[in-house]
Design an enzyme around this catalytic site. Structure first.
Site, PDB file in Angstrom:
ATOM      1  N   GLY A  99       0.709  -1.300  -0.104  1.00 29.65           N
ATOM      2  CA  GLY A  99      -0.219  -0.120  -0.039  1.00 29.65           C
ATOM      3  C   GLY A  99       0.821   1.312  -0.091  1.00 29.65           C
ATOM      4  O   GLY A  99       1.368   1.432  -1.087  1.00 29.65           O
ATOM      5  N   GLU A 118       0.245  13.181 -10.005  1.00 31.31           N
ATOM      6  CA  GLU A 118      -1.141  12.941  -9.210  1.00 31.31           C
ATOM      7  C   GLU A 118      -1.300  13.486  -7.883  1.00 31.31           C
ATOM      8  O   GLU A 118      -2.247  13.986  -7.543  1.00 31.31           O
ATOM      9  CB  GLU A 118      -1.030  11.295  -8.918  1.00 31.31           C
ATOM     10  CG  GLU A 118      -2.325  10.767  -8.769  1.00 31.31           C
ATOM     11  CD  GLU A 118      -2.452   9.425  -8.365  1.00 31.31           C
ATOM     12  OE1 GLU A 118      -1.265   8.711  -7.901  1.00 31.31           O
ATOM     13  OE2 GLU A 118      -3.474   8.652  -8.171  1.00 31.31           O
TER      14      GLU A 118
END
Lengths: 315, 385
Positions: free
Chosen positions: B136, B246
């Site tokens: 993650g 992003e």
């Protein structure tokens, strides 16, 4: 879009910083707390640099220069009414006072001609001031005053004064963060630098966010107040900056104390003095809650213009 | 030269054009593509084609790739206006904002001509195959494996939290081609066709709405050699590029600002005046906070003009904008009161927007790098560590 201050402002700000550093930085504050009568010499020192010749009504360059001078002075919590003199309207120095009849103004005991404005821009005479007989460590230069309403307004003047006060506080917070960040990198516990502990890093990050966000807003407010043709708009922008800086001061200085551990309360470290000296500026003329109330009134009355869209025409 | 924040006239007129297009093509009460109502997805498809025909979809792209070569301020205005209007471009923003630009920068001529035109015309949806169950925040721990075979690669593994995978035609996929313990070395970027037997998408039901998050399973999925972006084993450099795009990405502050500004009128003068003054003060302070965040975004964009800004700058902005999202959500929820839990007024558009914003904001400090990772980055940079 230009997000950087003009070179003149950067240059003068650096010069003032260098001069104060040369005099000992926060030691100037330590000396003046021990003997408040030496504050006059601080004014003379800035006078030698030509600071009192800056006239902020002359245009954006002068206001940017004044803002950087205030930031440099705030960096060391310089014990002299720099904001009040550079932001003065119709006197040597203009204090910000509460419309509720609050009775303290910093440095009013100094031998200058004074008047005052409140956060709505109402004007006052400030006939006299004597040092608070019971001044605490939080307001060593506080004076009792009795503002006399004049019945007229200087809204633009109040906006500029609140703006410059914001730049002063910004400088103070930036210095407190630099000291704290350095301490978390130098100090080790359990074999690790403090900044490697996540709870420490998170608190430091919160402090940095407050100061960086305030710094960007301070520049924007400066531009907006310089260029907006609408006085109420200018005042709303200034009050918004003060709302941001009062929040920032709480986060930054609480964090500076906490991350310095017991050292943070001692007279030896600067953050202890910066924290104390910030109090009078954070609470005068109005504290965080009441300033937010004043800002809300301004926004409900005049709106809060969209970013980059101020009421036309350069003044 | 003194400070200047005035908005150039061409940016202001672009905003006006975009607001007109939203008024014309997006129904009132639209809350984005990812609702239970398939009509909402259709709205985004129509709107994207409309923008595509005006070249506004690829406004930010260089002219040689079908864009308008628009400046940073125009691109920013576009992102702000779209996010404030609940992103009527739907899932397009990912392809436009970073998949396209990354293919321009790192792709072959063949990849550019295969992928850029459909992205530019709004006909294709991309998903991002990054996170895995065991990778993650620690993305370099990813395990999805790509094995070289004749003419291409076979992909086996699992991705998770993959937005838009159920509707995407293409996946921007990270897989391990080198040593499994190689961390950032040995990762390769693949442009993978989602319409093939070896790819299975399983939606994850969430509070964010249907279709949003998914698991994606790869079982010997196929990518030809021509689907490798950049160099084999050296994909991490591209990942860093993607993450910096992003992190600037969504102009979350723009929806915060539009909802805050709309609140007094949406409530009506009487109801507004009856709110506790402390709540209205929080509303006012939230407007200031929003302005600060927007200014931090502008500073980041300004620095990006003269090269990639330090990662700590992007991290600071991410901390600002994601916590803003949640702070504003809380203030707005209290302003609309119990109506956020349900109301008999089917036309209570503002209340639905606030409720939607609150749910979506809960994910903001997790998506695209968690708050904790970003705060660590900020603190270490401040300490010079």
């Amino acid at each position: 879009m230009r997000l950087d201050l003009c070179p003149e402002a950067v240059e003068v700000g650096a010069m003032v910083r260098e001069r104060i550093e040369g005099e000992g930085g926060v030691d100037v504050l330590r000396r003046c707390v021990a003997d408040p009568d030496v504050r006059g010499a601080v004014g003379d020192m800035l006078g030698e640099l030509g600071i009192w010749e800056i006239d902020i009504s002359e245009g954006p360059i002068e206001l940017e220069v004044a803002a950087e001078v205030c930031r440099a002075a705030g960096r060391y919590a310089l014990p002299y009414p720099v904001v009040e003199r550079l932001g003065a309207t119709g006197a040597d120095a203009t204090a910000l006072v509460s419309a509720r009849g609050q009775a303290i103004a910093n440095h009013r005991d100094l031998d200058l001609t004074w008047n005052a404005l409140d956060l709505e821009g109402s004007r006052y005479d400030l006939p006299s001031g004597r040092r608070l007989p019971s001044a605490t460590k939080l307001a060593p230069f506080g004076s009792e005053v009795d503002p006399v309403p004049r019945g007229d307004k200087a809204v633009r003047g109040a906006a500029r004064l609140v703006l410059l006060q914001g730049w002063w506080l910004l400088g103070l917070l930036e210095n407190a963060i630099e000291d704290t960040a350095r301490y978390t990198e130098e100090r080790e516990q359990f074999g690790r630098k403090l900044v490697r502990f996540q709870s420490v890093a998170f608190q430091l990050a919160d402090m940095v966010l407050e100061s960086e966000g305030s710094s960007e807003l301070a520049k924007y407010a400066l531009w907006s107040i310089t260029n907006s043709a609408d006085d109420d708009d200018a005042l709303a922008e200034a009050l918004g900056l003060r709302v941001a800086l009062q929040r920032a001061a709480g986060v930054v200085l609480r964090g500076a104390h906490q991350l310095h551990g017991a050292m943070g309360f001692t007279d030896e470290v600067d953050v202890s003095w910066l924290s104390r000296a910030s109090q009078a500026v954070r609470r005068l003329p109005e504290d965080s809650q009441r300033t937010t109330g004043a800002f809300l009134s301004a926004v409900e009355r005049a709106g809060y213009s969209e970013l980059g869209h101020i009421a036309t025409a350069s003044r | 030269m003194t400070l200047d924040y005035s908005e150039p006239a061409k940016v202001t007129s672009l905003r006006a054009e975009l607001r007109m297009l939203v008024d014309e093509h997006v129904p009132r009460g639209f809350l984005g593509a990812f609702t239970d109502d398939p009509a909402d997805l259709a709205v985004t498809e129509r709107f994207s084609r409309e923008l595509g025909s005006r070249r506004l979809l690829t406004m930010a792209w260089p002219e040689e790739f079908g864009g308008l070569g628009a400046g940073v301020l125009e691109q920013t205005a576009l992102r702000e206006e779209m996010w404030a209007a609940h992103e009527p471009r739907g899932a397009q923003y990912m392809g436009l904002n970073w998949v396209g630009p990354v293919i321009m920068r790192h792709g072959t001529e063949e990849q550019r001509s295969l992928h850029l035109p459909p992205i530019a015309s709004g006909e294709v949806i991309w998903c991002q195959g990054f996170s895995e169950p065991e990778a993650g925040s620690d993305l370099p721990a990813l395990r999805t494996r790509a094995t070289r075979v004749e003419g291409g690669w076979r992909i086996t593994g699992q991705k998770v939290w993959t937005s838009y995978a159920s509707m995407a035609q293409w996946c921007f996929l990270l897989a391990r081609t080198g040593d499994p313990r190689g961390r950032k070395d040995g990762i390769t970027v693949f442009l993978l066709d989602m319409n093939q037997p070896g790819v299975e998408v399983r939606p994850i039901p969430t509070m964010l709405g249907p279709h949003h998050l998914n698991e994606v399973y790869f079982d010997d999925a196929w990518v030809p050699d021509s689907g490798v972006l950049g160099e084999v084993d050296r994909g991490w450099r591209i990942v860093m590029d993607v993450l910096s795009f992003e992190r600037i990405g969504i102009a979350r502050y723009a929806r915060c600002e539009s909802l805050l500004r709309a609140a007094p009128e949406a409530l009506g003068a009487d109801a507004w005046a009856e709110l506790p003054s402390g709540l209205r003060e929080r509303w006012a302070a939230a407007m200031v906070r929003t302005r600060q965040t927007r200014l931090l975004a502008y500073r980041l964009l300004e620095r990006a003009k003269s090269g990639t800004p330090p990662i700590s700058e992007a991290a600071l902005y991410r901390v600002a904008v994601t916590t803003l999202d949640q702070e504003v959500a809380e203030v707005l929820m209290e302003i609309v009161g119990n109506a956020a839990l349900g109301t008999s007024d089917g036309h209570a558009v503002f209340v639905r927007e606030v409720e939607d914003h609150w749910r979506y904001a809960q994910a903001s400090t997790v998506a695209s790098g968690t708050l904790e990772i970003n705060k660590n980055t900020v603190a270490r940079a401040a300490a010079g560590s």
